[in-house]
Design a protein around this motif. Structure first.
Motif, PDB file in Angstrom:
ATOM      1  N   HIS A  46       0.838  -1.193   0.000  1.00  0.00           N
ATOM      2  CA  HIS A  46       0.000   0.000   0.000  1.00  0.00           C
ATOM      3  C   HIS A  46       0.883   1.256   0.000  1.00  0.00           C
ATOM      4  N   PRO A  47       0.537   2.291  -0.788  1.00  0.00           N
ATOM      5  CA  PRO A  47       1.367   3.503  -0.829  1.00  0.00           C
ATOM      6  C   PRO A  47       1.540   4.156   0.543  1.00  0.00           C
ATOM      7  N   TYR A  48       0.543   4.024   1.398  1.00  0.00           N
ATOM      8  CA  TYR A  48       0.682   4.625   2.735  1.00  0.00           C
ATOM      9  C   TYR A  48       1.741   3.888   3.540  1.00  0.00           C
TER      10      TYR A  48
ATOM     11  N   CYS B 146      -2.412  10.428  -2.074  1.00  0.00           N
ATOM     12  CA  CYS B 146      -1.810   9.266  -2.732  1.00  0.00           C
ATOM     13  C   CYS B 146      -1.218   9.659  -4.089  1.00  0.00           C
TER      14      CYS B 146
ATOM     15  N   ALA C 176      -3.312   7.900  -7.083  1.00  0.00           N
ATOM     16  CA  ALA C 176      -4.767   8.026  -7.065  1.00  0.00           C
ATOM     17  C   ALA C 176      -5.340   8.208  -8.465  1.00  0.00           C
TER      18      ALA C 176
ATOM     19  N   CYS D 252      -6.011  -1.555  -1.939  1.00  0.00           N
ATOM     20  CA  CYS D 252      -5.646  -0.540  -2.913  1.00  0.00           C
ATOM     21  C   CYS D 252      -5.959  -1.084  -4.309  1.00  0.00           C
TER      22      CYS D 252
ATOM     23  N   CYS E 207     -10.611   5.756  -7.397  1.00  0.00           N
ATOM     24  CA  CYS E 207     -10.403   5.866  -5.950  1.00  0.00           C
ATOM     25  C   CYS E 207     -11.402   6.830  -5.312  1.00  0.00           C
TER      26      CYS E 207
ATOM     27  N   PHE F 208      -7.373   7.496   1.611  1.00  0.00           N
ATOM     28  CA  PHE F 208      -5.990   7.932   1.425  1.00  0.00           C
ATOM     29  C   PHE F 208      -5.794   8.690   0.107  1.00  0.00           C
ATOM     30  N   ARG F 209      -6.825   8.729  -0.761  1.00  0.00           N
ATOM     31  CA  ARG F 209      -6.611   9.217  -2.123  1.00  0.00           C
ATOM     32  C   ARG F 209      -6.146  10.676  -2.169  1.00  0.00           C
TER      33      ARG F 209
END
Lengths: 358, 320
Positions: free
Chosen positions: B246-248, B292, B295, B317, B299, B288-289
């Motif tokens: 996940h990007p986060y 992100c 995104a 995601c 999303c 989170f978009r």
């Protein structure tokens, strides 16, 4: 091996050799002495133990106990009454006016010369030929009982009201605190005067013939006034304390272990706000004594001839230059009572706060 | 009774009503549909930045807050408000702040003994004391400390007292709510090692909430990453740490300080733009978009759910 040590020859005092006897194994008893763990105590016991170590608090307590003993015993020992003119051998003694401490009037001196016994006037007499000592004793009785009864009433009402409001919070709290705000915004003195006048009129027929009549309507009215008006400060204080304590993690921890509300209030909330409550109750006593004093001054306190320390001090103003001791006696008693309550309150606060443990 | 999972949390939701106007209340979505499972004797690390709902998850499981929605199961049985009392013997909590979590008016003996008192787990005073002393020994406190008050101890010792209190009822599951973040590093290590020892000795399962990723990696079998009240990635600790999906999680891991300066220079830090959106006004679709890099329009309209990417590594995601 142990017997070996015992059998060894005694060491020469001047010898540099190490005394082997000193390296004996510790016995079971000696080992137990090394266990420094103290007895487990309760919070209350621990607090009382620490209170007893505070010389000022103990001194105040002893003084207050002495005062209570004096006001209980003195009326039995001293043959004078707070309301009647001095009599010598059944004759009214008009000459015993404004006497100095330990002074005897002409009539009394004559009687003593004849072989009669006269109890000394420890604090002299007042302008109506009454023994001043017994008046001060009764005044202390009245003032102290007003102080104690009023502050206990304030404590009970304020504690219950404040803890319910603080613990349950939300809407209950909102409504209860608005009531407090309304009572708070009433002018104190005006309400006290109005209530004592109104209550004085309504109580008199109610208590006629009962033992309460002896206490006097004004005094009962004073108690009711106190119960009605002065608890709001205590209620706010308790509520504020409980709100801060309630948000602490240890209350949450207790709830996580499954403790019920009653246990949380008893074990966590009350011990943590008790010191603040103690000190403000101890301070409530002098404030009640002062309130009674100014009400007596306005003629709304205890009714004559019943004295109170405030009214005695008030009467003493008239002859202040000639008879200063008449002001000094009640004033000193007020000061000492107020001082010892303050010191005792301080001592209690310190004793019940483990952070101040020495 | 023999269930594979000790704790199962399904779609847990915790909303708090916040007054926004005179008559208006807006729900603050502190936890918004969280699900996870913990096996007996396992440690699940729960990470995320401040205010993402980690602590609320822990407290809702123990019903310190009444959950808005969702189910918590212990050993396959659903916990409700009415039967919570008996489960309190099996589930305990260690708090973040060792200073406010111990009552300053109680001796250590009474603090540790409180759960015993509440559940009446002893027959007489001697037995109570014996139990307390054995607990103190277990967490490395001396017997002579029993009659002292909490303020006489250092932070690490206080945390040990808190842990001993949690262990008093012989729980099978402990929520460690940032249990080491208030301690300094050397003490952290001691306490974490103690947590591991206790797990080996007693077989307890932990939900280990923290924001220090290194600590979490060290102690956890599995890691769950939370963002704004939702879990965005779950998987085996090493798997999540080495191959974040996940990007986060990626940006979170890039922020972990590396002790070697040369290696640290090579490592590129992924800095997120913008702030965390308010949980009272959540973005549509994926939370989170707004921050992100990847995104897309999808999303904004759809909320991704956790999908297994193999080996129990689940990621929420669309684009990775």
């Amino acid at each position: 091996m142990e017997s070996n040590i015992e059998n060894m020859p005694k060491k020469n005092i001047f010898s540099a050799q190490i005394d082997v006897a000193k390296f004996e194994k510790a016995t079971e008893e000696e080992k137990r002495q090394q266990d420094v763990m103290s007895e487990s105590t309760t919070f209350f016991k621990d607090g009382m133990k620490r209170l007893m170590k505070n010389p000022l608090a103990v001194g105040s307590m002893i003084f207050l106990i002495l005062i209570v003993l004096v006001i209980l015993i003195a009326p039995k020992v001293v043959p004078y009454s707070y309301s009647q003119i001095n009599t010598v051998n059944g004759v009214r003694d008009k000459g015993a006016k404004n006497m100095k401490p330990f002074e005897y009037s002409e009539l009394e001196q004559k009687y003593m010369a004849e072989g009669g016994k006269v109890f000394p006037h420890i604090m002299g007499t007042d302008e109506q030929c009454r023994d001043y000592f017994i008046r001060v004793v009764y005044g202390t009785r009245v003032s102290l009982s007003i102080g104690l009864v009023a502050s206990v009433m304030v404590l009970i009402i304020g504690l219950l009201y404040g803890s319910i409001s603080g613990y349950f919070g939300g809407r209950v709290d909102l409504v209860m605190m608005r009531i407090v705000d309304i009572i708070y915004s009433l002018p104190d003195l005006l309400m006290v005067i109005l209530l004592s006048v109104v209550l004085g009129a309504t109580i008199t027929p109610l208590i006629e013939g009962t033992s309460l009549a002896k206490i006097g309507t004004n005094l009962i009215a004073l108690f009711i006034v106190y119960a009605l008006l002065y608890w709001v400060g205590m209620a706010r204080l308790v509520r504020g304390q409980i709100l801060t304590i309630k948000s602490n993690d240890y209350v949450l921890a207790a709830r996580a272990t499954g403790a019920k509300s009653g246990r949380i209030i008893r074990k966590h909330i009350i011990p943590n706000c008790i010191s603040v409550i103690f000190i403000s109750t101890a301070l409530q006593v002098p404030s009640a004594i002062f309130t009674e004093s100014y009400l007596s001054f306005l003629g709304l306190g205890v009714s004559a001839p019943m004295p109170s320390l405030g009214s005695l001090a008030n009467y003493a103003r008239e002859g202040l230059v000639s008879y200063p001791y008449k002001l000094i006696f009640p004033a000193v008693v007020i000061i000492l009572i107020v001082l010892s309550f303050n010191l005792l309150g301080d001592g209690l606060r310190d004793a019940f706060d483990p952070k101040l443990k020495k | 009774m023999n269930n594979e999972y000790l704790i199962e949390v399904e779609n847990l939701k915790q909303y708090f009503p916040i007054k926004t106007g005179f008559f208006k209340t807006t729900p603050l979505k502190a936890v918004d549909g969280v699900s996870f499972k913990i096996k007996p004797g396992e440690t699940l690390g729960l990470v995320g930045e401040s205010g993402c709902g980690k602590t609320t998850v822990g407290r809702s499981i123990l019903r310190l807050y009444e959950p808005t929605d969702g189910v918590v199961k212990y050993n396959g049985e659903i916990i409700t408000a009415s039967n919570m009392q008996e489960y309190r013997k099996h589930m305990q909590m260690v708090f973040q702040d060792p200073y406010s979590s111990l009552n300053p008016r109680m001796t250590v003996e009474d603090i540790i003994g409180e759960p015993l008192d509440v559940h009446k787990l002893y027959e007489n005073k001697a037995q109570r004391r014996e139990k307390i002393l054995s607990l103190m020994e277990l967490v490395g406190l001396n017997a002579e400390h029993a009659t002292r008050y909490a303020h006489e101890f250092s932070g690490g010792q206080r945390q040990r007292i808190g842990i001993a209190r949690a262990l008093a009822v012989d729980p099978k599951f402990i929520v460690c709510d940032e249990a080491v973040s208030a301690l300094d590093v050397s003490i952290q290590a001691q306490v974490i090692n103690m947590f591991e020892d206790l797990q080996q000795k007693l077989g307890v399962a932990y939900l280990f909430i923290a924001h220090d990723l290194l600590v979490v990696r060290h102690i956890s079998n599995r890691i769950a990453v939370m963002y704004l009240g939702r879990i965005v990635e779950v998987g085996d600790a090493d798997d999540v740490y080495e191959h974040p999906q996940h990007p986060y999680t990626e940006s979170l891991l890039s922020a972990v300080p590396i002790p070697d300066p040369i290696q640290a220079k090579e490592n590129k830090r992924i800095v997120l733009s913008g702030d965390v959106p308010s949980p009272m006004n959540m973005p549509t679709g994926c939370a989170f978009r707004t921050r992100c890099r990847y995104a897309t329009e999808r999303c904004a309209t759809e909320c991704p759910s956790l999908l297994d990417r193999g080996n129990g590594h689940e990621v929420a995601c669309f684009n990775r």
